[in-house]
Structure formats: C-alpha cells, structure tokens
Design a protein around this motif. Structure first.
Motif, mmCIF file in Angstrom:
data_model
loop_
_atom_site.group_PDB
_atom_site.id
_atom_site.type_symbol
_atom_site.label_atom_id
_atom_site.label_comp_id
_atom_site.label_asym_id
_atom_site.label_seq_id
_atom_site.Cartn_x
_atom_site.Cartn_y
_atom_site.Cartn_z
ATOM 1 N N LEU A 37 51.421 25.317 42.402
ATOM 2 C CA LEU A 37 50.440 26.218 41.790
ATOM 3 C C LEU A 37 51.082 27.575 41.518
ATOM 4 C CD1 LEU A 37 47.114 25.788 43.805
ATOM 5 C CD2 LEU A 37 47.440 25.405 41.370
ATOM 6 N N ALA A 38 50.747 28.181 40.407
ATOM 7 C CA ALA A 38 51.195 29.550 40.147
ATOM 8 C C ALA A 38 50.222 30.505 40.819
ATOM 9 C CB ALA A 38 51.232 29.795 38.647
ATOM 10 N N PHE A 39 50.776 31.579 41.383
ATOM 11 C CA PHE A 39 49.927 32.543 42.079
ATOM 12 C C PHE A 39 49.939 33.885 41.375
ATOM 13 C CE2 PHE A 39 50.138 29.351 45.250
ATOM 14 C CZ PHE A 39 49.017 29.532 46.046
ATOM 15 N N THR A 40 48.868 34.645 41.558
ATOM 16 C CA THR A 40 48.841 36.003 41.022
ATOM 17 C C THR A 40 49.783 36.860 41.854
ATOM 18 O OG1 THR A 40 47.029 36.580 42.491
ATOM 19 C CG2 THR A 40 46.437 35.815 40.296
ATOM 20 N N GLN A 41 50.257 37.938 41.261
ATOM 21 C CA GLN A 41 51.112 38.857 42.006
ATOM 22 C C GLN A 41 50.220 39.731 42.872
ATOM 23 O OE1 GLN A 41 54.616 38.974 41.571
ATOM 24 N NE2 GLN A 41 54.214 37.061 40.497
ATOM 25 N N GLY A 42 50.844 40.449 43.796
ATOM 26 C CA GLY A 42 50.079 41.469 44.508
ATOM 27 C C GLY A 42 49.953 41.221 45.986
ATOM 28 N N PHE A 43 49.140 42.046 46.588
ATOM 29 C CA PHE A 43 48.992 42.089 48.029
ATOM 30 C C PHE A 43 48.413 40.792 48.563
ATOM 31 C CE2 PHE A 43 47.773 44.557 51.911
ATOM 32 C CZ PHE A 43 49.061 45.034 52.134
ATOM 33 N N ASN A 44 47.437 40.279 47.853
ATOM 34 C CA ASN A 44 46.721 39.105 48.311
ATOM 35 C C ASN A 44 46.763 38.041 47.220
ATOM 36 O OD1 ASN A 44 45.330 37.754 50.231
ATOM 37 N ND2 ASN A 44 43.691 39.288 50.415
ATOM 38 N N PRO A 45 47.897 37.346 47.083
ATOM 39 C CA PRO A 45 48.035 36.438 45.948
ATOM 40 C C PRO A 45 47.030 35.288 46.005
ATOM 41 C CG PRO A 45 49.944 36.340 47.424
ATOM 42 C CD PRO A 45 49.007 37.313 48.013
ATOM 43 N N HIS A 46 46.454 34.959 44.863
ATOM 44 C CA HIS A 46 45.607 33.764 44.845
ATOM 45 C C HIS A 46 45.999 32.899 43.659
ATOM 46 C CE1 HIS A 46 43.064 35.901 41.910
ATOM 47 N NE2 HIS A 46 43.327 36.941 42.656
ATOM 48 N N PRO A 47 45.659 31.611 43.743
ATOM 49 C CA PRO A 47 46.144 30.683 42.722
ATOM 50 C C PRO A 47 45.536 30.995 41.347
ATOM 51 C CG PRO A 47 44.566 29.606 44.174
ATOM 52 C CD PRO A 47 44.846 30.935 44.772
ATOM 53 N N LYS A 48 46.288 30.735 40.297
ATOM 54 C CA LYS A 48 45.777 30.952 38.940
ATOM 55 C C LYS A 48 44.936 29.744 38.555
ATOM 56 C CE LYS A 48 49.157 34.195 37.293
ATOM 57 N NZ LYS A 48 50.207 34.481 36.313
ATOM 58 N N LEU A 49 43.669 29.909 38.771
ATOM 59 C CA LEU A 49 42.732 28.807 38.653
ATOM 60 C C LEU A 49 41.446 29.408 38.111
ATOM 61 C CD1 LEU A 49 42.532 25.811 39.622
ATOM 62 C CD2 LEU A 49 41.691 26.675 41.784
ATOM 63 N N SER A 50 40.931 28.892 37.013
ATOM 64 C CA SER A 50 39.662 29.446 36.510
ATOM 65 C C SER A 50 38.759 28.337 36.004
ATOM 66 C CB SER A 50 39.941 30.469 35.411
ATOM 67 O OG SER A 50 40.649 29.846 34.359
ATOM 68 N N PHE A 51 37.489 28.587 36.139
ATOM 69 C CA PHE A 51 36.508 27.562 35.824
ATOM 70 C C PHE A 51 35.677 27.984 34.613
ATOM 71 C CE2 PHE A 51 37.752 26.978 40.117
ATOM 72 C CZ PHE A 51 37.741 25.611 40.309
ATOM 73 N N ALA A 52 35.163 26.994 33.887
ATOM 74 C CA ALA A 52 34.401 27.289 32.672
ATOM 75 C C ALA A 52 33.117 28.033 33.017
ATOM 76 C CB ALA A 52 34.086 25.998 31.928
ATOM 77 N N ALA A 53 32.348 27.491 33.942
ATOM 78 C CA ALA A 53 31.077 28.116 34.302
ATOM 79 C C ALA A 53 30.675 27.605 35.672
ATOM 80 C CB ALA A 53 29.999 27.747 33.285
#
Ligand code: SF4
Lengths: 229, 615
Positions: A37-53
């Motif tokens: 999984l790709a993660f966001t940068q920064g202090f508290n990285p979280h996975p790059k995951l997004s949902f439609a609704a």
C-alpha cells in the motif's frame, strides 16, 4: 504510483462494518495479501485509500467503489486475485481496474445511488395503493426532513430535489421499495431519510423492519447507467 | 430475512454482534461432538482484546472432536432489543443460542464483571444457580485470576479451572466427552471433572461458618474429592500452543493489534499484587519462537502493530534484541512494536525510545507509593532517583506527557506518604520544565487507585481503608495536585469497596450477586453503569455488609475462605513476606539467581526459565 479502482460488495456480516473500520479492513487485507500500500507522507502516515461514498452501517452494498494506491506496479488482475482471498466474510472483490492518474477522484465522480428496501408485510397490501401514495408523496411541493449538524443542531432540509425516482413492488408478502437518490458532493440524500419521510404519511404494515441495500453508484451526466469506472 | 438482520441496524455498533471476522473458525455443528461457547462477561471490544480468549479458541478448535464459538455481553441497547424479540444470547460464529452448547466457559478477569455473568446467563435462558440446572443445560465453567477466590461465584459456576488453561482445558473436554459417550448424569460428569488436577467443583464442597459469622472451613462432601485444589501451570511455556491465527475484529477493539506473549509470571514481588503470585514462576519464550510467531502473525492478521505482552515486558531477558530483530524484519512492512507496562527506570525509557520512533504518546510509570518508606513496605523496588532519571530521560527524548500511577490506602500509609505523591508529581512537572518541554504541551497525569486486598497476596490479611478515609484523601490530593500541567484522576472509592468485598468474599456473597442483578446491576466495571445504592441494597437484603469483608483484618492463623485453592506459593512464605513488609525490608527478585523460597517451584515441580540474552 499506480491507482486501482476496486468494485466490491459489502454484504452479510460486513454490512455492519462502519466507514472508519472499513478503511482498516482494506488496509489489513492488503497487508495480508502482501500488497505494498502507498502511504501519505507526514507525522501520521495513512494508506492512500478513498471511497466513493460512505455507506450507512447496516445497509448492504452490491457494487461499491474504492480507489487504492500501491507503491509498486502490479497488474490489476493480480491485485484482484490476491485481495480476493484475504477479505473478511461479506466483503467481496468484484473487479479491479487500473485507472489513470488523471482520473478524477471517486468522490467527485459519484452523483447518484440506487437503493432497495425489502420487508415482510404484516397484512396484504394493494400495489396500486402504494403506487398512488408514492405519486402523491412525490407530487408534494417539498419533502422536509430534520437533520442534525455535527454540533447537534437541528435543521429542516428539503430532500425533494434529490429524489430522482421511487417505485414499489409487491410479491406475495414481500414489499420492495426502490429509489434513486442524489449522492455525493452535489447533494446527498440518505435512503433512511426518504423511507422515514414516506412512512410518516403512509403507514406500511410490516412484520419486522426494512432491510436496506445500495444496488449501484452512478456518475452524473447523460448516461445514468454508467458505473464509476 | 432473519431476525438479527432486522435488529442489528437499530443498535449501537452492530459489528459487535455480527461475527464474520477474519480468521473466524466455522465448524460443522452436527458432526462435532463437544460444543463450547467462550463467554466474555464484557462487551466485544474488551473481550476481543483478551489474549486468553484467542489462546483457548485456538486450542479447542484444533481438536477434531470439539468446537469453540464466542459470545460477549450485549450492550444494554442490544439486550433490550433481544428481550423485545425473544432472541436469546447467541454465539457469533453460528448465531446459535448459547444454551444449545455443551459447555459455556466464562473468564473471571475482574470482580466487577461478576454481575455480567448473571446477566449473560439470564439472557441465554440458563438458570442462574448451578443447583437448578438439569441435563439439558450446558455445563458452566469459569477460569481466570478471580477463580483463585472462587467462593463468591460458587453458586453459579459448575466447574472452576484454577491456573493456566492450556493443558487442563483438553483434560476437561476429554472428561466431558467420555461422560457423554457413557451417557453419564450431570452429577457424575462433575464428579469425574473434580478428579482432574486444577479443577474445582464447588457443589462438591460444604462451607462451615462460626456462630459469629466468620468463616470456619470448607470440606469436600465426598471422599475422593480433593481437599485442596492446586493451580495448573504450563511447564514448557515456549512450546505451549500459541494462537498465530487470531480472530481480527471488524470493529476497533480496545487493544487493536497483534499480541505476542513473551513471558509469563513476574517475581518482582510487589506485595499487593495478585498476578505476581498466581502466575509464578517466570517462564520466558525463546527469542526465535517470538520471531517466528511474529512473522506468522503479521502474515495472518494484517495488523500494523505488535504488542509484546506480559506482566512486565522490560523484564524479558532478550527484550532489546527481540525488538531490534522485529524492527529489522518488519519495519519496511510498516509494523510498529508497542510495549505495555514499563518499569520506572532508565532502561525502560531506552526501550520506549527504541519502539516509539514515530509516535510520541505518553509514557507511564508506576511508583505506586509516595515515599521510599512505603515503597519498601510494598516491595516496589523503585527509588525516587530511578523515577526522576526515567522521567528526565523521557523528557530529553522528546516525550511531553508522563503518567504516574499511585495507590492510596496501602497498609501503614500516613500523611507523609500522601504528601509524597503530590511532591513527586510536582517534581516530575518541574523536571519537564527544566528540560525545556513547552508549558502548553507538558502534561503530568497522576492516576490514583485505592488499595484492594486480594486473596493469595502478601497483603491478603490487611484491611481496605474505609471509604470515608479514601474519599477524604482523594479530596486532599486534589487540593494539593493543582498546577498547570498536572491532572489528577482517581478511582471511585465506593466501587473499590464492593470490589474488595468480592475479592476476599465467601460463598454467602452469591446471594448478594443475585440481589444486585435483580435490582438492575450489570456492566459494573463501567463507571456510568455502577450504581452504588443498588449494591448497598443488595448487601442489606442479604443481611451482609461490604465493609465487613473489605475492611476487616485477618490473623495469620485465621482460616481464609480461599485456603482450599493453592497457588503453589506457600502461606508460610506469604506470612514471612508480610512480616518483612511491616518491618520495611525489601525482598529481591529470584530472577537474579537466588531463590527467595516462595515454594512454587518445588510444589509444582517446575523451574523458572529465562531465555537468556546471548542470541
Ligand atoms: S520457588 Fe524460588 S525460584 Fe521458584 S519462583 Fe519462588 S522464589 Fe523464584
């Protein structure tokens, strides 16, 4: 980094997974599948995951959409195959496609959702009567519901412009209500709101409660049958 | 459209009741001989954080002839819906009623969960009292730390398991399955179970009281039933079955991460601590075992965090090597290590630094008492220097928040000890400022609990301080601990009184529990549900007083209601330790090489095992 669009179903016990927990469920499944999984940068990285609704807890989804980014190039077929074997019961991968970087975010694409509510009738009901009630309901100049803001304030909201279609079927003792509702950033109507407003004026004698399902998500534009690919 | 599908959308957090989690085990109901429901007397998120559940789930489901499913205490909103719809308590895997199982196994983790056992039995449609159950009803068994004083629950539990369950659970299932095949009556199965070492069947014992109401003795009703039940202990902890495929909850658990138990037991010898006695001796897992199990857990769960669990993980001999090896192997997969319960010393801060590379939450230290005198009495081998050094190191390393745990009402406590708590808190705060932690960020949280004397501890003879005293001292502390950056929390003293009554209670408290449940008590471990008035009424109705149990002191030769349960540590040793406590003499940890003579090793024919740090 490659972006994959996942079409999946959320049924059975998985229908009770909340939106926040769903993010975790996908993240864990990806880790079990060995997908990077790709993660966001920064202090508290979280996975790059997004949902439609987001889907209301308890409502099943037959064709939901999520985008996920991986840190390596893997064919969509392999991603689909490896993810399919590691999802908790009721989360089912239907199809995965690679989408171009330029593709707009799912959240910006989704515009409509199709829903179904099913319940057992406590006594027999005439289909025409229900249809007439729906016609009258939709003919009202406005359909007002009460909403609560995050801070708990109540306000009155007209959902009528967001109701695209509504219909009913009755097969023996089962009643099925269908609706297409505005969903996403250009207006968002919850199916429960519609059912609540409708049953305020027209009481359907039920044994138990409605069981809800979101059948499909659609984009805006001419072709309403267009899924979110 | 089943009933559950219609109810679940109407309750809070329905994922608690839905099952279907990753790694769940579904076995064929019809073709499995023995069906066990593990019943955790608290909500799903708490129960799923309990490693013991996953351990037993793995062991039972590994048997071809048995299955285990899970049930948790439904939150009151769900219980209301279940009652409205006549839906009995069900197990998550098959959604079958709990009363259809052969065995229902409860775990007794804390006294304040006892009311929830009655609540769950009632929701399951199982008679509350052991004596009212017939062949149609499952056997109700219970284990866990509170089973070391089983008497308050004796009316409700058919079979207690004393000590570690890994081996005895199999022996018990064998007895039940053999009994089934021979079509033995419930009573005969209970009698056979009572022959298994570590099993206590309370209905086979009679309790005698003196005229003044004090406890006299407890005796088996039949000849071949043992007078004393000795705890079970796993000799080869390294090779004990460990759940490498734990169930991964669909909704956030309290401890939402992988858990790997790296050692069992703790011999530091804090004199108030029950776990330190009942889990003796210390047994460590070999580093290679930890690493192998970790790798499997990572693949099988998908969690991003692993917790090295034990009573005191900084005591695990190869802890540093293991942490580094896990980081080497799994850091690129995004896996973090977490450590529960750190000791207040420099070494522990080093460990914390090793694992908390990214996150800067708070560090917790437990000096327990405010003066060196009292820390010597309780045998907390921590000096003010240790604490200051540890806190200083923590601030230097970038932590901005520190939590300090203390107890009030400890034996021999005086005003100086309480002043000492306030002083330590202020000193730690000042240290933070000196080390340049910004004022707005610096936070020292002081958490004060009340001493609860527990069965089988060095302080088992000691009284709990009266509620009025505890409340007064809490008030005084909150006046003293008042500064920007200081926060004080304390436990509900009324609740501590009830907890203490049950911790040293006898069989007569069964009546109190029934009263309390009927008055509406449940979820008493949740402060919003604890209703002191109802508990006091429940005691009153039974003609008993919580203070009589909690605040009394015993003499060394007084018979104790839990004397028939043997933790392996000798009573003689506890007496000796009590005398040393009163004289303020410290006792060392036997892990340094010299046995202090607690007696558990010779009694159970076992030895401590240290994994060594040579790897
Ligand atoms: S018997 Fe000795 S070595 Fe064994 S746990 Fe007790 S004090 Fe330690």
């Amino acid at each position: 980094m490659p972006r994959y669009r996942v079409m999946y179903a959320k049924e059975g016990p998985a229908r009770y997974i909340s939106h926040l927990d769903l993010i975790r469920a996908f993240e864990r499944a990806a880790r079990r599948a060995g997908l990077p999984l790709a993660f966001t940068q920064g202090f508290n990285p979280h996975p790059k995951l997004s949902f439609a609704a987001p889907l209301a807890v308890g409502t099943a989804g037959e064709a939901e959409f999520a985008d996920l980014e991986l840190s390596g190039n893997i064919s969509a077929g392999v991603v689909a195959k490896s993810l399919s074997g590691v999802m908790p019961e009721g989360l089912r991968v239907i199809e995965i496609r690679l989408v171009p970087d330029s593709a707009p975010a799912l959240m910006a694409t989704v515009d409509l959702a199709g829903y179904t509510a099913r319940a057992v009738l406590a006594m027999s009901l005439d289909k025409e009567m229900v249809e007439k009630a729906i016609a009258e309901f939709l003919a009202r100049p406005e359909i007002l519901v009460e909403r609560r803001s995050k801070s708990g304030e109540k306000r009155i909201f007209d959902i009528k412009p967001g109701i695209i279609t509504m219909s009913a079927q009755i097969n023996d003792d089962i009643i099925v209500l269908d609706a297409e509702l505005k969903t996403g950033s250009s207006g968002n109507i919850r199916f429960e709101e519609l059912l609540g407003a409708f049953s305020e004026n027209f009481c359907i004698p039920l044994r138990g409660n409605f069981v809800l399902c979101r059948r499909a998500l659609y984009t805006a534009g001419r072709n309403r049958q267009d899924m979110l690919w | 459209m089943n009933l559950l599908q219609q109810i679940l959308p109407l309750v809070k957090k329905p994922a608690r009741y839905a099952g279907g989690e990753w790694n769940v085990v579904h076995k064929d109901w019809e073709n499995t001989e023995i069906k066990v429901a593990f019943a955790f007397p608290d909500v799903y998120e708490v129960g799923m954080s309990h490693l013991g559940l996953q351990i037993l789930y793995n062991i039972v489901n590994s048997r071809p002839d048995a299955l285990m499913e899970r049930a948790f205490a439904p939150w009151p909103d769900m219980a209301d819906k279940m009652r409205e719809n006549s839906l009995p308590l069900f197990a998550l895997e098959s959604q079958r009623p709990v009363r259809d199982f052969d065995i229902v196994a409860f775990t007794l983790q804390y006294e304040m969960s006892f009311s929830n056992i009655l609540y769950m039995l009632d929701l399951a449609g199982i008679p509350l009292l052991s004596g009212q159950r017939d062949a149609e009803v499952p056997l109700i068994i219970a284990g866990g730390p509170c089973a070391f004083n089983p008497e308050p629950m004796a009316d409700f539990i058919d079979i207690f398991v004393i000590g570690e369950g890994e081996e005895v659970v199999n022996e018990l299932l064998d007895v039940v399955s053999a009994g089934r095949r021979k079509m033995l009556a419930r009573k005969e199965i209970l009698l056979n179970a009572a022959m298994v070492p570590g099993i206590y069947v309370p209905s086979l014992y009679q309790v005698f009281y003196r005229e003044d109401g004090t406890f006299l003795k407890i005796r088996p009703l039949r000849e071949n039933v043992p007078e004393k039940v000795t705890k079970r202990v796993v000799k080869d902890f390294d090779r004990a079955p460990f759940p490498i495929k734990p169930v991964v909850p669909n909704t956030e658990a309290v401890h939402d991460r992988m858990m790997i138990e790296v050692l069992r037991g703790c011999t530091r010898g804090c004199r108030f601590c029950q776990a330190g006695i009942i889990y003796r001796p210390v047994r460590e897992k070999k580093p290679e075992t930890v690493l192998r199990q970790t790798a499997e857990l990572v693949n099988n769960t998908g969690y991003d965090e692993i917790s090295l669990t034990s009573l005191s993980t900084s005591d695990y001999s190869p802890v540093l090597e293991v942490i580094r090896a896990i980081a080497d192997k799994h850091a690129q997969q995004g896996i973090n290590v977490s450590l529960p319960s750190l000791r207040a010393d420099h070494f522990s801060v080093g460990l914390a630094k090793e694992v908390q590379r990214v996150r800067r939450s708070s560090l917790t230290f437990a000096p327990e008492a405010g003066t060196q005198r009292l820390r010597d009495v309780i045998n907390k081998g921590v000096t003010e220097n240790d604490l200051m050094e540890a806190a200083g190191a923590a601030f230097k390393e970038g932590w901005q928040a520190v939590k300090l745990y203390f107890m009030i009402g400890l034996p021999t406590e005086n005003d100086e000890d309480l002043d000492g708590i306030a002083q330590l808190a202020k000193d730690v705060l000042a240290l933070g400022r000196k080390n340049g932690v910004p004022r707005g960020r610096l936070k020292v949280t002081v958490s004060v609990s009340s001493f609860v004397p527990k069965a089988h501890t060095v302080f088992q003879w000691e009284p709990q301080a009266p509620v009025e005293y505890l409340k007064r001292k809490q008030d005084e502390l909150s006046k003293k601990i008042r500064d920007r950056g200081l926060t004080l929390n304390y436990h509900n003293a009324d609740l501590s009184l009830i907890e203490a009554a049950f911790a040293r209670g006898d069989r007569r408290l069964g009546a109190v529990l029934i009263n309390a449940y009927q008055l509406g008590c449940r979820f008493d471990a949740w402060s919003e549900y604890f209703k002191n008035k109802l508990w006091l009424e429940a005691f009153r109705q039974a003609g008993l007083e919580p203070g009589w149990y909690a605040c009394r002191s015993y003499k060394y030769d007084d018979p104790l209601p839990w004397d028939h349960i043997d933790p392996g540590v000798s009573k003689q040793y506890l007496v000796l330790e009590h005398k040393r406590a009163m004289a303020g003499i410290l006792t060392g940890d036997c892990r340094t090489g010299s046995c202090t003579g607690c007696g558990v090793c010779p009694a159970l024919e076992i030895e401590p095992f240290y994994a060594g740090s040579e790897q």
